[in-house]
Design a protein around this motif. Structure first.
Motif, short mmCIF file in Angstrom:
data_model
loop_
_atom_site.label_atom_id
_atom_site.label_comp_id
_atom_site.label_asym_id
_atom_site.label_seq_id
_atom_site.Cartn_x
_atom_site.Cartn_y
_atom_site.Cartn_z
N ARG B 94 -36.52 -42.03 17.63
CA ARG B 94 -37.60 -43.02 17.53
C ARG B 94 -38.08 -43.08 16.08
O ARG B 94 -38.18 -42.04 15.42
CB ARG B 94 -38.76 -42.62 18.43
N VAL B 95 -38.37 -44.29 15.61
CA VAL B 95 -38.95 -44.45 14.27
C VAL B 95 -40.46 -44.23 14.41
O VAL B 95 -41.08 -44.75 15.34
CB VAL B 95 -38.70 -45.86 13.71
N MET B 96 -41.01 -43.44 13.50
CA MET B 96 -42.46 -43.18 13.54
C MET B 96 -43.06 -43.35 12.17
O MET B 96 -42.37 -43.21 11.16
CB MET B 96 -42.68 -41.71 13.95
N ASP B 97 -44.33 -43.60 12.12
CA ASP B 97 -45.05 -43.57 10.85
C ASP B 97 -45.03 -42.12 10.36
O ASP B 97 -45.18 -41.18 11.16
CB ASP B 97 -46.49 -44.04 11.09
N ALA B 98 -44.84 -41.94 9.05
CA ALA B 98 -44.68 -40.58 8.52
C ALA B 98 -45.95 -39.76 8.64
O ALA B 98 -45.91 -38.53 8.55
CB ALA B 98 -44.23 -40.65 7.07
N GLN B 99 -47.10 -40.42 8.83
CA GLN B 99 -48.35 -39.68 9.02
C GLN B 99 -48.75 -39.61 10.49
O GLN B 99 -49.85 -39.16 10.81
CB GLN B 99 -49.49 -40.34 8.22
N GLY B 100 -47.86 -40.06 11.35
CA GLY B 100 -48.15 -40.02 12.78
C GLY B 100 -49.08 -41.13 13.23
O GLY B 100 -49.58 -41.11 14.35
N VAL B 150 -37.55 -39.56 14.32
CA VAL B 150 -37.67 -38.27 14.99
C VAL B 150 -36.81 -38.24 16.25
O VAL B 150 -36.44 -39.29 16.79
CB VAL B 150 -39.15 -37.96 15.38
N HIS B 151 -36.51 -37.03 16.65
CA HIS B 151 -35.74 -36.82 17.87
C HIS B 151 -36.73 -36.58 19.00
O HIS B 151 -37.70 -35.83 18.84
CB HIS B 151 -34.84 -35.61 17.67
N ILE B 152 -36.52 -37.25 20.13
CA ILE B 152 -37.42 -37.02 21.26
C ILE B 152 -36.75 -36.01 22.19
O ILE B 152 -35.77 -36.35 22.84
CB ILE B 152 -37.69 -38.33 22.04
N PRO B 153 -37.22 -34.78 22.19
CA PRO B 153 -36.53 -33.77 22.99
C PRO B 153 -36.67 -34.03 24.49
O PRO B 153 -37.68 -34.59 24.94
CB PRO B 153 -37.23 -32.45 22.61
N LYS B 154 -35.66 -33.64 25.21
CA LYS B 154 -35.70 -33.81 26.66
C LYS B 154 -36.14 -32.46 27.24
O LYS B 154 -35.46 -31.45 27.03
CB LYS B 154 -34.29 -34.17 27.16
N HIS B 155 -37.26 -32.46 27.92
CA HIS B 155 -37.77 -31.20 28.45
C HIS B 155 -37.26 -30.99 29.87
O HIS B 155 -37.99 -31.19 30.84
CB HIS B 155 -39.28 -31.20 28.44
N ALA B 156 -35.99 -30.63 29.95
CA ALA B 156 -35.41 -30.43 31.27
C ALA B 156 -35.76 -29.04 31.79
O ALA B 156 -35.49 -28.04 31.13
CB ALA B 156 -33.91 -30.61 31.20
N GLU B 157 -36.38 -29.00 32.93
CA GLU B 157 -36.73 -27.71 33.52
C GLU B 157 -35.63 -27.28 34.48
O GLU B 157 -35.10 -28.11 35.22
CB GLU B 157 -38.05 -27.84 34.29
N PRO B 158 -35.26 -25.99 34.50
CA PRO B 158 -34.23 -25.57 35.46
C PRO B 158 -34.78 -25.63 36.88
O PRO B 158 -35.99 -25.63 37.09
CB PRO B 158 -33.96 -24.12 35.04
#
Lengths: 341, 263
Positions: B94-100, B150-158
């Motif tokens: 995802r493209v983001m503003d550098a200051q969030g 930025v990379h959007i992590p995938k929060h995969a739960e076992p």
């Protein structure tokens, strides 16, 4: 310290949901301004979720909840701490007729540098062709190969109607010109990223080509043909490229940062909207120039007398000058009002 | 080294986003290129039909549409999908503003137009080098537009139900100790215990015994359950009980997924 996590979640969840709804609303309606009470509530919810996140941040068992709160806090942070104006509804007419000339004038210094570099290029091209006949062949790019021959011969062919290249493909030719010229303009701005050096080279080179062709025709006694051919589209196209050069030089200046104490990111952040406006305005100008070049410039005497074409070019130039300097009073008043606000 | 965009708010909250590297971005752009090509080909078919009426108009529309699609694709998709193109969606970027802060339309426009400089002299050489050398993995267009990818992590739960098999957990008889364990264990420790269980079959028997002994010893220092709850309990079962407490006892999630909220 949180001992009873389920109770904590049950107690806090209504605030998170409320904040999420406010954020969704702001996102869906970018032009909407919050009332004072709404803004206060929004700020309260943001502080509350920040506190909740701080409490949950080290809590091992709830990574999913932590990520949820982080994502929500990040969104709220982006709204709360954003000091730039909220995106208003885009009004194309107001943007082009008021905003574009205003931005152009705001950075007039860079435009002056842009045309001076081009004029230096024109003089260089003129001298080159004066000093050395082979300069034309050596410097001219392939797309202008039709200008390599004798100008008088070309004029004779154009006027006899034997060599109208675009009589059957006006629309295609116009679209090709627009795409090519807008592409060059984008490049002129983008090359500002080389601290402006690339933009300077591009402007200079464009000037050299204009100088080469111009002096070649004038020397051959075809000045009137040249004016009739070049003026209708050139009075818009050349200033458009100069304005694109202005954008590239501004970008280069922001990168160099000479005489500006603001950090690089702040300089670039401040320049961004103006650059976007300049390149957008240039694109509109080049669409017009493309139509004129395809549908008018390619017709020569006797189909359209040169006097008419030259007059048309002069009128366009006058309108362009008026347009770029128009609304000065209104703009200044608006600017003063903004400062007061 | 994996770099990240770290944002610290004035309220003292810090969160970070992993920055996308050149390889992931290159793959996303390849997908986008394929999409652009498909769009252009599809429009080419339409204009081929139109050329029966007028070849000139069809040619003009073809040139203009190719130009608009190649330049406007990134601008339109990133604006409509809040910083994502088709390729970025697939690659979870995802493209983001550098200051969030909020991503502005002019930032999207600039980063896409200035691609012209990043593509020089061929195949994104300048942009690629800039991404590698930049602290925040920015190509030149990103630098000028003040954006980052930025990379959007995938929060995969076992699947914990399967992992823990719903066995009786003697620790749950002591709610106050259970709460203390949940409060004292850090996220990293909890993850470590969980990963040990997830990967138990990959370990040699001796190594497995040693690992669970070490982990059990460590968790005993955090919270000491009474002997009636731990008597004759193997270390691995001790860790299963710990993980069960740390990951399973919680209220239902707040209703919406992280990804949806992060829009």
């Amino acid at each position: 310290m949180i001992i009873d996590l389920p109770r904590f979640i049950t107690a806090e969840r209504p605030s998170w949901t409320e904040l999420e709804k406010v954020l969704d609303r702001l996102q869906a309606e970018p032009g909407r301004a919050l009332t004072l009470d709404e803004a206060k509530r929004f700020h309260f919810l943001y502080q509350k979720i920040s506190a909740d996140l701080a409490r949950i941040a080290t809590f091992a068992s709830e990574p999913e909840l932590r990520h949820y709160l982080e994502a929500l806090t990040a969104r709220a942070y982006a709204e709360i701490h954003e000091t730039r104006e909220r995106g208003r509804r885009f009004r194309p007419a107001q943007w082009f007729f008021a905003e574009f000339p205003r931005v152009f004038r705001r950075h007039l210094g860079a435009f002056h540098v842009s045309w001076i570099i081009t004029i230096v290029g024109v003089l260089f091209g003129g001298f080159a062709v004066l000093l050395d006949d082979e300069a034309k062949e050596a410097i001219m790019p392939e797309m202008f190969a039709n200008h390599l021959g004798d100008p008088a011969q070309r004029v004779a062919e154009e006027e006899s109607g034997k060599k109208n290249r675009v009589s059957e493909v006006h629309a295609s030719f116009a679209s090709h010109l627009m795409a090519n010229n807008i592409g060059v303009s984008i490049k002129a701005v983008a090359l500002g990223l080389t601290y402006g050096i690339g933009t300077i080279i591009l402007l200079f080179y464009n000037g050299v080509i204009v100088g080469l062709i111009g002096l070649d025709y004038i020397r051959a006694g075809q000045g009137v043909f040249l004016a009739g051919w070049l003026l209708p589209h050139g009075v818009i196209e050349i200033p458009a490229i100069l304005i694109a050069g202005q954008g590239g030089l501004l970008l280069g200046k922001a990168l160099v940062g000479h005489g500006d104490r603001a950090p690089l990111t702040a300089r670039l952040r401040a320049l961004g909207p103006d650059l976007a406006t300049l390149i957008g305005g240039v694109a509109v100008m080049l669409v017009w120039a493309g139509f004129v070049e395809s549908f008018l410039s390619q017709y020569h005497q006797p189909v359209i007398p040169y006097a008419v074409k030259i007059a048309f070019g002069c009128v366009e130039l006058a309108v362009l000058v008026w347009f770029l300097s128009s609304g000065r009073k209104n703009a200044d008043a608006a600017g003063a009002a903004e400062v007061r606000a | 080294m994996k770099s990240e965009l770290r944002i610290r708010t004035p309220e003292g909250i810090a969160f970070s986003y992993p920055l996308a590297g050149p390889v992931a971005r290159c793959m996303a752009w390849s997908v986008d290129l394929a999409v652009i090509l498909a769009l252009v080909l599809a429009m080419g078919r339409v204009f081929a039909v139109l050329s029966i009426v007028s070849r000139d108009i069809a040619g003009a529309l073809s040139t203009i549409s190719y130009f608009i699609v190649s330049i406007g694709y990134g601008v339109v998709t990133e604006w409509a999908w809040r910083g994502q193109t088709v390729g970025k969606r697939i690659m979870r970027l995802r493209v983001m503003d550098a200051q969030g802060l909020r991503l502005q339309p002019h930032q999207i426009l600039m980063r896409n137009l200035l691609r012209a400089a990043d593509m020089l002299p061929f195949f994104y050489l300048v942009g690629g080098l800039a991404t590698v050398l930049s602290q925040r993995a920015q190509r030149l267009g990103d630098l000028a537009a003040n954006t980052v990818v930025v990379h959007i992590p995938k929060h995969a739960e076992p699947d914990l139900d399967q992992l823990l098999a719903g066995k009786f957990n003697s620790f749950r008889q002591f709610p106050h100790l259970e709460a203390r364990l949940r409060q004292r264990a850090t996220p990293e420790e909890a993850r470590l215990a969980l990963q040990a269980l997830v990967r138990r079959d990959d370990l040699e028997p001796d190594a497995r015994v040693r690992l669970f002994a070490d982990l059990a010893e460590h968790f005993k220092t955090l919270t000491n359950f009474p002997p009636e709850a731990t008597d004759a309990m193997p270390d691995e079962q001790y860790i299963r009980n710990v993980v069960d407490i740390l990951f399973r006892q919680r209220a239902s999630a707040p209703g919406r997924s992280v990804e949806k909220v992060a829009r």
